[in-house]
Design an enzyme around this catalytic site. Structure first.
Site, mmCIF file in Angstrom:
data_model
loop_
_atom_site.group_PDB
_atom_site.id
_atom_site.type_symbol
_atom_site.label_atom_id
_atom_site.label_comp_id
_atom_site.label_asym_id
_atom_site.label_seq_id
_atom_site.Cartn_x
_atom_site.Cartn_y
_atom_site.Cartn_z
ATOM 1 N N CYS A 1 -10.828 10.148 -13.458
ATOM 2 C CA CYS A 1 -12.090 9.312 -13.337
ATOM 3 C C CYS A 1 -12.918 9.400 -14.291
ATOM 4 O O CYS A 1 -13.849 8.658 -14.240
ATOM 5 C CB CYS A 1 -12.486 9.664 -11.835
ATOM 6 S SG CYS A 1 -13.297 11.232 -11.642
ATOM 7 N N ASN A 2 -13.285 10.834 -15.050
ATOM 8 C CA ASN A 2 -14.108 10.806 -15.993
ATOM 9 C C ASN A 2 -13.757 11.542 -17.204
ATOM 10 O O ASN A 2 -14.648 11.940 -18.133
ATOM 11 C CB ASN A 2 -15.233 11.818 -15.231
ATOM 12 C CG ASN A 2 -14.792 13.345 -14.818
ATOM 13 O OD1 ASN A 2 -13.501 13.678 -15.321
ATOM 14 N ND2 ASN A 2 -15.434 13.673 -13.800
ATOM 15 N N ARG A 3 -12.299 11.185 -17.536
ATOM 16 C CA ARG A 3 -12.083 11.549 -19.195
ATOM 17 C C ARG A 3 -10.611 10.930 -19.230
ATOM 18 O O ARG A 3 -9.783 10.675 -18.369
ATOM 19 C CB ARG A 3 -11.658 13.064 -19.143
ATOM 20 C CG ARG A 3 -10.684 13.665 -18.573
ATOM 21 C CD ARG A 3 -10.412 15.376 -18.825
ATOM 22 N NE ARG A 3 -11.753 16.054 -18.378
ATOM 23 C CZ ARG A 3 -12.557 16.488 -19.206
ATOM 24 N NH1 ARG A 3 -12.481 16.407 -20.562
ATOM 25 N NH2 ARG A 3 -13.718 17.295 -18.688
ATOM 26 N N GLY B 1 -12.056 23.079 -9.324
ATOM 27 C CA GLY B 1 -10.508 23.534 -9.386
ATOM 28 C C GLY B 1 -9.570 22.329 -9.521
ATOM 29 O O GLY B 1 -8.263 22.268 -9.907
ATOM 30 N N GLN B 2 -10.018 20.991 -9.092
ATOM 31 C CA GLN B 2 -8.958 20.032 -9.212
ATOM 32 C C GLN B 2 -8.390 19.573 -10.514
ATOM 33 O O GLN B 2 -7.470 19.056 -10.593
ATOM 34 C CB GLN B 2 -9.766 18.594 -8.442
ATOM 35 C CG GLN B 2 -8.942 17.770 -8.017
ATOM 36 C CD GLN B 2 -9.569 16.359 -7.691
ATOM 37 O OE1 GLN B 2 -10.658 16.244 -7.456
ATOM 38 N NE2 GLN B 2 -8.702 15.632 -6.973
ATOM 39 N N ALA C 1 -5.255 6.295 -0.832
ATOM 40 C CA ALA C 1 -4.454 7.490 -0.352
ATOM 41 C C ALA C 1 -3.793 8.150 -1.311
ATOM 42 O O ALA C 1 -2.865 9.073 -1.265
ATOM 43 C CB ALA C 1 -3.316 6.988 0.712
ATOM 44 N N GLY C 2 -4.437 8.333 -2.749
ATOM 45 C CA GLY C 2 -3.826 9.030 -3.642
ATOM 46 C C GLY C 2 -4.697 10.525 -3.656
ATOM 47 O O GLY C 2 -5.080 10.844 -2.642
ATOM 48 N N SER D 1 -8.404 10.504 -2.897
ATOM 49 C CA SER D 1 -8.432 10.178 -1.511
ATOM 50 C C SER D 1 -8.157 11.116 -0.370
ATOM 51 O O SER D 1 -8.722 11.427 0.632
ATOM 52 C CB SER D 1 -7.965 8.856 -1.373
ATOM 53 O OG SER D 1 -8.577 7.687 -2.342
#
Length: 448
Positions: free
Chosen positions: A50-52, A115-116, A190-191, A194
């Site tokens: 989402c940010n790279r 850590g995601q 639902a990914g 999410s």
């Protein structure tokens, strides 16, 4: 071949540019294949979050590689190349390794230490493997990055704040709309993001949790794992009036929750707190106009990029920086040592051929030599060759592990007149010096 990274992130581009550049649907797969198909690229992997957006590639030419990868990013994102270039950063060889190790440790994340990113790196490698665009080089790089990230999290307090983008976002929501516990919540999507959001809400003690997704089966699986309920994706506009908080991250190419639907939901709500939205999608799921609606609170990636995160202390960040520096040095030494191995193998193979030819010549000149004497002569000759080669081959491996060590492989090939084809046969890769300009940034403020 040499490692090259070309990309943009929240550190070098505003959210408006990241949103326009976002890769959705089958675009990431097409970009991977197009990158791997270029003449200068032998391997390619894409880290798309989402940010790279970052393209990792093994290239044989630096400048041509930068030009090709930049062009492909512009072509597939739809952002004009000249505009995109102002936000791109470029890292090469050791600088590229340092970058991916830092990313894996969470040092380059919007929420430092989260850590995601490890899961996102793992997914990036899996996609490149599935599409057959990653070879030995990128496999080794990503696997080592994952190990370095795990080491940083286990040996330091880099993640002691326990924050992810979800928890950070929920903190901002709570600051404007009250505690999360007891709220009625809806998760749209639902990914992986999410699913993390839904699990976080469940742990936070929401009173009711709804899941909506375009593919009902995925929503049902996620809801069943958390004791939540599902709502038909088409009925999300109606469901807005019955909840207090909405988290959305669908990966759709356009707006999923229009401002008109939000305004209609606010008009029939009776709760005193604002209807809160946490939009973690890129491009945005929630209409940006919701920011202006009375009775609504919208926290999105643009908001989060401007908020202060209560991340780890400076000591932990420094400790992780030390781990990254040490791991980069070790990885570089191992890679440089590995590059000379085919030359050493080719040298020993050539020596073995020379010994074999000389023993055959001796056989023809001394046909009456008994078997015992013949064996003793053969053993002596091989022992002499081994002793002569031992010191230089051991030393050249040591020297090759140091920065600039590739020149020693070149010297060895030149001194012993080794056939380049023989070296290629051992390594499967081209030989010879590669241009190695220092890594840098196309944008002056690019993060290292």
């Amino acid at each position: 071949m040499s490692l090259l990274v070309v990309g943009l992130s929240h550190r070098t581009a505003p959210v408006t540019v990241l949103e326009r550049a976002a890769l959705t649907g089958q675009t990431p797969t097409r970009l991977l294949h197009d990158a791997a198909a270029t003449a200068t690229v032998s391997e390619a992997a894409l880290l798309n979050t989402c940010n790279r957006i970052e393209l990792y590639a093994e290239v044989d030419k630096f400048h041509a590689g930068v030009a090709e990868l930049s062009r492909l990013l512009a072509e597939h994102s739809g952002v004009d190349l000249e505009e995109l270039t102002a936000h791109l950063y470029v890292h090469y060889e050791d600088r590229a390794v340092h970058h991916i190790f830092s990313v894996a440790c969470g040092l380059d994340s919007m929420v430092v230490g989260e850590g995601q990113i490890l899961g996102q790196l793992r997914d990036a490698l899996a996609r490149a493997q599935e599409e057959h665009t990653a070879g030995r080089g990128l496999n080794e790089l990503f696997q080592q990055a994952l190990r370095v990230g795990k080491r940083a999290h286990s040996e330091t307090g880099i993640d002691k704040a326990g924050q992810t983008l979800v928890t950070f976002g929920l903190e901002q929501v709570a600051a404007g709309a009250g505690e999360i516990a007891g709220k009625r919540a809806l998760v749209v999507g639902a990914g992986s993001m999410s699913s993390l959001a839904a699990a976080t809400l469940s742990r936070a003690g929401v009173s009711d949790l709804l899941i909506a997704n375009r593919t009902p089966e995925r929503a049902e699986r996620l809801a069943a794992s958390l004791g939540a309920r599902t709502v038909d994706f088409a009925k999300v506009p109606q469901a807005l009036a019955d909840v207090d908080l909405v988290i959305s991250c669908t990966g759709s190419a356009g707006v999923v929750i229009p401002a008109a639907d939000v305004a209609a939901a606010i008009a029939v709500r009776t709760a005193p707190e604002p209807l809160a939205f946490l939009d973690l999608a890129m491009p945005r799921d929630v209409d940006h106009a919701v920011h202006e609606l009375p009775g609504a609170l919208l926290v999105d990636l643009e908001s989060l990029s401007q908020a202060d995160s209560a991340g780890p202390g400076a000591g932990d960040v420094d400790a992780v920086g030390g781990i990254v520096a040490a791991e980069v040095a070790a990885f570089g030494a191992a890679q440089r040592a590995a590059r000379i191995a085919p030359t050493v193998v080719a040298l020993r193979a050539m020596a073995s051929e020379v010994v074999g030819a000389e023993l055959a010549r001796l056989e023809s000149r001394l046909p009456d030599l008994d078997d015992r004497s013949r064996a003793e002569v053969a053993q002596t000759v091989r022992r002499v060759v081994d002793k002569l080669l031992h010191a230089p081959t051991v030393r050249v491996k040591q020297l090759a592990a140091e920065p600039g060590g590739a020149t020693y492989a070149d010297a060895l090939r030149e001194l012993f007149d080794l056939d380049p084809g023989a070296v290629r046969a051992v390594s499967g890769t081209p030989v010879g010096p590669q241009a190695q300009p220092a890594g840098g940034s196309l944008a002056g403020g690019a993060a290292r």
